[in-house]
Write a protein that holds these residues in place. Sequence first.
Motif, short mmCIF file in Angstrom:
data_model
loop_
_atom_site.label_atom_id
_atom_site.label_comp_id
_atom_site.label_asym_id
_atom_site.label_seq_id
_atom_site.Cartn_x
_atom_site.Cartn_y
_atom_site.Cartn_z
N ARG A 73 -20.10 40.22 34.40
CA ARG A 73 -19.29 39.93 33.38
C ARG A 73 -18.76 38.34 34.08
NH1 ARG A 73 -14.20 43.64 34.63
NH2 ARG A 73 -13.02 41.69 33.28
N TRP A 75 -21.75 36.35 34.26
CA TRP A 75 -22.37 35.59 33.98
C TRP A 75 -21.39 35.35 32.66
CZ3 TRP A 75 -26.43 33.13 34.88
CH2 TRP A 75 -27.86 32.51 33.91
N ARG A 76 -21.38 36.33 31.98
CA ARG A 76 -20.65 36.17 30.93
C ARG A 76 -19.40 35.10 30.59
NH1 ARG A 76 -20.92 42.03 28.02
NH2 ARG A 76 -22.53 42.11 27.44
N ARG A 79 -20.50 31.25 31.49
CA ARG A 79 -21.30 31.22 29.60
C ARG A 79 -20.17 30.58 29.10
NH1 ARG A 79 -24.68 34.88 26.61
NH2 ARG A 79 -23.13 35.60 25.78
N SER A 80 -19.03 31.25 28.77
CA SER A 80 -17.70 31.46 28.04
C SER A 80 -17.30 30.32 28.52
CB SER A 80 -16.86 32.08 27.45
OG SER A 80 -16.43 32.77 29.05
#
Length: 82
Positions: A73, A75-76, A79-80
């Motif tokens: 979570r 990492w995501r 990235r966003s």
Amino acid sequence: MVLSRGWALFLVGVGVWTWVIWPRFALAIWNDPRAWAGGVVGEGTPTGFLWIHALLIAASLAIGTTVGVLGVRGWRGARSRG
């Protein structure tokens, strides 16, 4: 909370490491004669040795899974944010 990609990757690594190590340890405990009242693997009733290690392994896998999921979570989310 803001989590850097490096820390997120570390948490994912901890989660993976947990799933690599603990199942192997569980197999070793299962095959240990101290885990069985009969002193022979799979014979007799499980001893406290088996039960306490099973509890420790289950808790470690649950914690490792949670840490890994938080890492994914993070990492995501990193990235966003771009």
